[in-house]
Design an enzyme around this catalytic site. Structure first.
Site, PDB file in Angstrom:
ATOM      1  N   HIS A   1      -4.276 -16.450 -19.659  1.00 33.50           N
ATOM      2  CA  HIS A   1      -4.892 -17.568 -20.472  1.00 33.50           C
ATOM      3  C   HIS A   1      -5.040 -19.040 -19.468  1.00 33.50           C
ATOM      4  O   HIS A   1      -5.917 -19.679 -19.533  1.00 33.50           O
ATOM      5  CB  HIS A   1      -4.341 -17.666 -21.632  1.00 33.50           C
TER       6      HIS A   1
HETATM    7  C1  BDR Z   1      -1.148 -18.722 -24.743  1.00 33.16           C
HETATM    8  O1  BDR Z   1       0.283 -18.531 -25.534  1.00 33.16           O
HETATM    9  C2  BDR Z   1       1.142 -18.366 -24.501  1.00 33.16           C
HETATM   10  O2  BDR Z   1       1.917 -17.269 -24.767  1.00 33.16           O
HETATM   11  C3  BDR Z   1       0.645 -18.284 -23.034  1.00 33.16           C
HETATM   12  O3  BDR Z   1       1.353 -18.891 -22.253  1.00 33.16           O
HETATM   13  C4  BDR Z   1      -0.524 -19.018 -23.449  1.00 33.16           C
HETATM   14  O4  BDR Z   1      -0.585 -20.528 -23.331  1.00 33.16           O
HETATM   15  C5  BDR Z   1      -2.251 -17.729 -25.104  1.00 33.16           C
HETATM   16  O5  BDR Z   1      -2.142 -17.287 -26.603  1.00 33.16           O
END
Ligand code: BDR
Ligand code: CA
Length: 325
Positions: A247
């Site tokens: 992400h």
């Molecule tokens: C987001 O949540 C976190 O676990 C990851 O680092 C990312 O920023 C994805 O939903």
């Protein structure tokens, strides 16, 4: 003629994909990273700071040039809620043990320091890339309102405008962790790009890429490959694919190469009260509220181009071939 690099701060909670995002940012000459600020999220603040220091040591920018700062240890308006499942492993980096940090965190507070950095830059020069709960960013815009006008934009990894959430059916982790902060930022009037699950789940990194990074064998590429393998393992249990979303790295890519994504302009806000929808990103793509758009929401991604971009940046900057040259 090449353009001057954009001055940026990365506000993060490493976290595997945050770590990959930092690697990508420092491998991107289009960005001039002023520093790394931290906030509680994937793991508690002390662990997040320790992880950020270790990752910065690994990727090599000198401590003075790239300070790491502590931010908030939890949301300002509600209790801290950490992930139920240790998606990123017990210490947040997928069980990859990086050497103990050689540097200490900068003594200042993330929020005040960021305000100083923004004021020191020319108006419209500075970009914030936020890959974590938005507590620090909301505190910055609230406590230092003059910075709003000076920011070029905020690129946020968070939310799911058109797709289901990953923490509740409606909400993505970063927005669910601190919905009031997310709402404050979305309604702040600062130009916003939102990179949510709508696109991050469409741009998966396959196991073959993680294995190729491990095989490269250089310290950064190998660590990245091992962290991604951990994430792919977790992802496979739920999604039955041998691949994972990275992400936060897609948010950095969006700051460097916005053309890798499609953007839909919309007025957006974040639900803070709903029993089942708290933390949900609401995007008014058809203009039903009558509000003018306040954000560009990523609604499509060239997944293969992102995959190639991430791999080539990591290899070109940190790979064994580069180190040998
Ligand atoms: C987001 O949540 C976190 O676990 C990851 O680092 C990312 O920023 C994805 O939903
Ligand atoms: Ca994150």
């Amino acid at each position: 003629m090449s353009r001057a690099p954009s001055r940026v701060v990365i506000d993060c909670d490493p976290g595997i994909d945050d770590a990959i995002a930092l690697m990508l940012a420092y491998a991107s000459p289009e960005l001039d990273v002023a520093g790394v600020t931290t906030v509680a999220g994937n793991v508690g603040l002390d662990q997040v700071v320790d992880n950020a220091l270790r990752v910065c040591d690994l990727i090599g920018p000198p401590a003075a040039a790239t300070p790491v700062l502590r931010g908030y240890a939890g949301p300002l308006a509600r209790a801290l809620r950490q992930p139920d499942e240790p998606v990123h492993g017990a210490y947040g980096l997928g069980g990859v043990e990086l050497p103990a940090p050689s540097r200490a965190a900068h003594p200042g507070h993330a929020v005040d320091w960021t305000a100083g950095q923004i004021r020191a830059a020319a108006p419209g020069e500075f970009t914030l890339i936020a890959t974590a709960p938005l507590t620090n960013v909301a505190a910055l815009l609230h406590g230092h309102p003059d910075t709003r006008e000076r920011l070029k934009e905020i690129v946020v990894m968070g939310g799911a405008a058109f797709a289901p959430g990953n923490t509740t059916p409606a909400a993505e982790f970063n927005f669910h962790a601190d919905p009031e902060a997310a709402r404050y930022v979305t309604e702040s009037g600062v130009p916003l790009r939102i990179v949510g699950l709508d696109v991050t789940r469409e741009a998966l990194t396959p196991l073959a890429d993680a294995e190729a990074l491990i095989a490269d064998g250089a310290p950064v590429t190998a660590a990245a490959g091992r962290m991604l393998s951990h994430l792919i393992d977790r992802y496979a249990r739920r999604h039955t694919v041998r691949a994972c979303a990275v992400h936060d790295a897609l948010a950095v890519a969006a700051a460097v190469r916005p053309d890798l994504l499609e953007w839909t302009d919309a007025w957006v806000t974040v639900e803070c009260a709903g029993e089942f929808t708290r933390g949900a990103l609401v995007a008014d793509v058809h203009g039903r509220t009558g509000h003018a758009p306040n954000a560009r929401v990523a609604s499509g991604v060239d997944a293969e181009a992102f995959r190639g971009f991430l791999m080539s940046r990591l290899r070109d900057r940190y790979g064994a071939a580069r180190l040998a040259a």
